[in-house]
Design an enzyme around this catalytic site. Sequence first.
Site, PDB file in Angstrom:
ATOM      1  N   HIS A 119       0.805  -1.228   0.000  1.00  0.00           N
ATOM      2  CA  HIS A 119       0.000   0.000   0.000  1.00  0.00           C
ATOM      3  C   HIS A 119       0.836   1.275   0.000  1.00  0.00           C
ATOM      4  O   HIS A 119       0.340   2.342   0.353  1.00  0.00           O
ATOM      5  CB  HIS A 119      -0.980  -0.012   1.193  1.00  0.00           C
ATOM      6  CG  HIS A 119      -2.039  -1.073   1.086  1.00  0.00           C
ATOM      7  ND1 HIS A 119      -2.793  -1.506   2.152  1.00  0.00           N
ATOM      8  CD2 HIS A 119      -2.473  -1.791   0.007  1.00  0.00           C
ATOM      9  CE1 HIS A 119      -3.643  -2.449   1.746  1.00  0.00           C
ATOM     10  NE2 HIS A 119      -3.452  -2.642   0.446  1.00  0.00           N
ATOM     11  N   CYS A 148       2.288  22.636  -8.212  1.00  0.00           N
ATOM     12  CA  CYS A 148       3.107  23.231  -9.265  1.00  0.00           C
ATOM     13  C   CYS A 148       2.591  24.648  -9.503  1.00  0.00           C
ATOM     14  O   CYS A 148       1.405  24.826  -9.789  1.00  0.00           O
ATOM     15  CB  CYS A 148       2.999  22.397 -10.538  1.00  0.00           C
ATOM     16  SG  CYS A 148       3.784  23.191 -11.970  1.00  0.00           S
ATOM     17  N   PRO A 212      -5.218 -10.273  18.610  1.00  0.00           N
ATOM     18  CA  PRO A 212      -5.883 -10.375  19.918  1.00  0.00           C
ATOM     19  C   PRO A 212      -7.382 -10.611  19.809  1.00  0.00           C
ATOM     20  O   PRO A 212      -7.995 -11.063  20.779  1.00  0.00           O
ATOM     21  CB  PRO A 212      -5.590  -9.022  20.591  1.00  0.00           C
ATOM     22  CG  PRO A 212      -5.019  -8.135  19.547  1.00  0.00           C
ATOM     23  CD  PRO A 212      -4.588  -8.963  18.381  1.00  0.00           C
TER      24      PRO A 212
HETATM   25  C1  BJW Z   1      -3.246  -6.224  16.721  1.00  0.00           C
HETATM   26  C2  BJW Z   1      -2.667  -5.498  17.727  1.00  0.00           C
HETATM   27  C3  BJW Z   1      -1.460  -5.992  18.212  1.00  0.00           C
HETATM   28  C4  BJW Z   1      -4.446  -4.469  17.209  1.00  0.00           C
HETATM   29  N1  BJW Z   1      -0.931  -7.085  17.693  1.00  0.00           N
HETATM   30  N2  BJW Z   1      -2.709  -7.320  16.221  1.00  0.00           N
HETATM   31  C5  BJW Z   1     -12.859  -7.859  -3.121  1.00  0.00           C
HETATM   32  C6  BJW Z   1     -13.971  -7.846  -2.311  1.00  0.00           C
HETATM   33  C7  BJW Z   1     -14.480  -6.643  -1.826  1.00  0.00           C
HETATM   34  C8  BJW Z   1     -13.903  -5.421  -2.145  1.00  0.00           C
HETATM   35  C9  BJW Z   1     -12.783  -5.432  -2.950  1.00  0.00           C
HETATM   36  C10 BJW Z   1     -12.284  -6.637  -3.437  1.00  0.00           C
HETATM   37  N3  BJW Z   1     -11.182  -6.342  -4.174  1.00  0.00           N
HETATM   38  C11 BJW Z   1     -10.977  -5.013  -4.160  1.00  0.00           C
HETATM   39  C12 BJW Z   1     -11.942  -4.423  -3.427  1.00  0.00           C
HETATM   40  C13 BJW Z   1     -12.084  -2.967  -3.160  1.00  0.00           C
HETATM   41  C14 BJW Z   1     -11.195  -2.452  -2.052  1.00  0.00           C
HETATM   42  C15 BJW Z   1     -11.527  -3.193  -0.763  1.00  0.00           C
HETATM   43  O1  BJW Z   1     -10.826  -4.081  -0.323  1.00  0.00           O
HETATM   44  N4  BJW Z   1     -12.605  -2.794  -0.102  1.00  0.00           N
HETATM   45  C16 BJW Z   1     -13.052  -3.434   1.138  1.00  0.00           C
HETATM   46  C17 BJW Z   1     -12.841  -2.482   2.320  1.00  0.00           C
HETATM   47  C18 BJW Z   1     -14.480  -3.818   0.989  1.00  0.00           C
HETATM   48  N5  BJW Z   1      -9.787  -2.572  -2.390  1.00  0.00           N
HETATM   49  C19 BJW Z   1      -9.155  -1.644  -3.119  1.00  0.00           C
HETATM   50  O2  BJW Z   1      -9.744  -0.681  -3.563  1.00  0.00           O
HETATM   51  C20 BJW Z   1      -7.685  -1.869  -3.412  1.00  0.00           C
HETATM   52  N6  BJW Z   1      -7.428  -1.677  -4.788  1.00  0.00           N
HETATM   53  C21 BJW Z   1      -7.862  -2.552  -5.717  1.00  0.00           C
HETATM   54  O3  BJW Z   1      -8.463  -3.566  -5.428  1.00  0.00           O
HETATM   55  O4  BJW Z   1      -7.525  -2.198  -7.010  1.00  0.00           O
HETATM   56  C22 BJW Z   1      -8.174  -2.897  -8.071  1.00  0.00           C
HETATM   57  C23 BJW Z   1      -9.470  -2.189  -8.311  1.00  0.00           C
HETATM   58  C24 BJW Z   1      -9.427  -0.920  -8.848  1.00  0.00           C
HETATM   59  C25 BJW Z   1     -10.633  -0.246  -9.100  1.00  0.00           C
HETATM   60  C26 BJW Z   1     -11.856  -0.842  -8.744  1.00  0.00           C
HETATM   61  C27 BJW Z   1     -11.856  -2.105  -8.170  1.00  0.00           C
HETATM   62  C28 BJW Z   1     -10.653  -2.792  -7.955  1.00  0.00           C
HETATM   63  C29 BJW Z   1      -6.840  -0.816  -2.698  1.00  0.00           C
HETATM   64  C30 BJW Z   1      -6.878  -0.943  -1.217  1.00  0.00           C
HETATM   65  C31 BJW Z   1      -6.065   0.198  -0.592  1.00  0.00           C
HETATM   66  C32 BJW Z   1      -6.155   0.219   0.917  1.00  0.00           C
HETATM   67  N7  BJW Z   1      -5.577   1.421   1.409  1.00  0.00           N
HETATM   68  C33 BJW Z   1      -5.485   1.655   2.833  1.00  0.00           C
HETATM   69  C34 BJW Z   1      -4.944   3.089   3.070  1.00  0.00           C
HETATM   70  C35 BJW Z   1      -3.453   3.166   2.779  1.00  0.00           C
HETATM   71  C36 BJW Z   1      -2.936   4.558   2.987  1.00  0.00           C
HETATM   72  C37 BJW Z   1      -3.070   5.036   4.404  1.00  0.00           C
HETATM   73  O5  BJW Z   1      -2.426   4.480   5.309  1.00  0.00           O
HETATM   74  O6  BJW Z   1      -3.851   5.958   4.640  1.00  0.00           O
HETATM   75  O7  BJW Z   1      -4.638   0.681   3.450  1.00  0.00           O
HETATM   76  S1  BJW Z   1      -7.041   1.454   3.720  1.00  0.00           S
HETATM   77  C38 BJW Z   1      -6.324   0.768   5.172  1.00  0.00           C
HETATM   78  O8  BJW Z   1      -6.804  -0.602   5.321  1.00  0.00           O
HETATM   79  C39 BJW Z   1      -4.815   0.669   4.893  1.00  0.00           C
HETATM   80  C40 BJW Z   1      -4.482  -0.667   5.474  1.00  0.00           C
HETATM   81  O9  BJW Z   1      -3.278  -1.157   4.915  1.00  0.00           O
HETATM   82  C41 BJW Z   1      -5.697  -1.489   5.105  1.00  0.00           C
HETATM   83  C42 BJW Z   1      -5.872  -2.730   5.929  1.00  0.00           C
HETATM   84  O10 BJW Z   1      -6.113  -2.423   7.264  1.00  0.00           O
HETATM   85  P1  BJW Z   1      -5.467  -3.326   8.403  1.00  0.00           P
HETATM   86  O11 BJW Z   1      -4.012  -3.258   8.310  1.00  0.00           O
HETATM   87  O12 BJW Z   1      -6.075  -4.668   8.372  1.00  0.00           O
HETATM   88  O13 BJW Z   1      -5.875  -2.521   9.714  1.00  0.00           O
HETATM   89  P2  BJW Z   1      -7.200  -2.649  10.619  1.00  0.00           P
HETATM   90  O14 BJW Z   1      -7.268  -1.456  11.482  1.00  0.00           O
HETATM   91  O15 BJW Z   1      -8.387  -2.953   9.796  1.00  0.00           O
HETATM   92  O16 BJW Z   1      -6.947  -3.931  11.517  1.00  0.00           O
HETATM   93  C43 BJW Z   1      -5.965  -3.916  12.538  1.00  0.00           C
HETATM   94  C44 BJW Z   1      -5.947  -5.279  13.184  1.00  0.00           C
HETATM   95  O17 BJW Z   1      -4.881  -5.306  14.118  1.00  0.00           O
HETATM   96  C45 BJW Z   1      -7.211  -5.627  13.987  1.00  0.00           C
HETATM   97  O18 BJW Z   1      -7.639  -6.931  13.619  1.00  0.00           O
HETATM   98  C46 BJW Z   1      -6.755  -5.608  15.438  1.00  0.00           C
HETATM   99  O19 BJW Z   1      -7.419  -6.546  16.260  1.00  0.00           O
HETATM  100  C47 BJW Z   1      -5.314  -5.978  15.289  1.00  0.00           C
HETATM  101  N8  BJW Z   1      -4.447  -5.537  16.370  1.00  0.00           N
HETATM  102  N9  BJW Z   1      -3.504  -4.402  18.019  1.00  0.00           N
HETATM  103  C48 BJW Z   1      -1.617  -7.731  16.699  1.00  0.00           C
HETATM  104  N10 BJW Z   1      -0.832  -5.314  19.229  1.00  0.00           N
END
Ligand code: BJW
Length: 239
Positions: A119, A148, A212
């Site tokens: 990402h 720009c 967790p």
């Molecule tokens: C602990 C802890 C501790 C706490 N120890 N654990 C298939 C199905 C449905 C939808 C889609 C699909 N394919 C694509 C999509 C669309 C979309 C998507 O996924 N949407 C869903 C939300 C429904 N995906 C996209 O759009 C992606 N692009 C794409 O598919 O391109 C092709 C395409 C183009 C055009 C149209 C269609 C397709 C791009 C996704 C980009 C995600 N970007 C972000 C922001 C990045 C920049 C920024 O930082 O601001 O990435 S969103 C955000 O979520 C960030 C993260 O990397 C990502 C994942 O989140 P993560 O890391 O899982 O965090 P949390 O907070 O959700 O979870 C934290 C976890 O930690 C929890 O479980 C806690 O319990 C745990 N935890 N303390 C261990 N100490």
Amino acid sequence: MSFEDVTRWVRAARRIVLLSGAGMSAESGVPTFRDAQTGLWAKFRPEDLATEDAFRRDPAMVWDWYAMRREMVAKVAPNAGHGAVAAFQQRHPGRLTVVTQNVDGLHQRARSPGVLALHGNIAEDKWLEPPRACCEVARLRPDRPPSCPTCGNLRRPAVVWFGEMLPEAELAAAQDAAAACDLMLVVGTSGVVYPAAGLARSTRGKVVVLNPVPTDLDDAADAVLRGTAATLLPALLED
Ligand code: BJW
């Protein structure tokens, strides 16, 4: 499956993928995206801010959100989980590939080699529109966001927003690593964002979720370890 079973899988595995999410960095002090609505994102959903539409609607607000996060990430350090992963990679060259959704650079700062950052990187920015000649030569106008002065093109964070393609080479390498591994450790991710979460669903290797609380990927897991990254990983990856 017990912690001891997973330890045996780690010892036996020839190729391991560690797929990390925001929880990997939680114990470094970086807020996650979707945990209890008490943190920095209490007022926003990532789906509402981390999009090109949001940036075009209110570039200053989104720029400031990223500027605040950049500052915070610059002040924190890798935790014991990042350290254990990097140490394992140094002891066992080529055996473990880190695939991360995180943009904070903490795996890289812990000296994990060859991190596949799906990402992007919050410390960098890039042009919103394809740059013209003027963008490359002119001094940026120091607005929020910088622009720009000739054509008005805006700088934006070099991260992947919803609806945007992931970097092709990193995604292909991550898919290859997922296809070839015999064990995938899924650490600190809610497993709701694709295509990253799909890596855990497509691998033929064993899948272990370390978190967790329950996640969307628990149903794809051969084992679930409840605990935090900084406590579980050092114990799991020691020789
Ligand atoms: C602990 C802890 C501790 C706490 N120890 N654990 C298939 C199905 C449905 C939808 C889609 C699909 N394919 C694509 C999509 C669309 C979309 C998507 O996924 N949407 C869903 C939300 C429904 N995906 C996209 O759009 C992606 N692009 C794409 O598919 O391109 C092709 C395409 C183009 C055009 C149209 C269609 C397709 C791009 C996704 C980009 C995600 N970007 C972000 C922001 C990045 C920049 C920024 O930082 O601001 O990435 S969103 C955000 O979520 C960030 C993260 O990397 C990502 C994942 O989140 P993560 O890391 O899982 O965090 P949390 O907070 O959700 O979870 C934290 C976890 O930690 C929890 O479980 C806690 O319990 C745990 N935890 N303390 C261990 N100490």
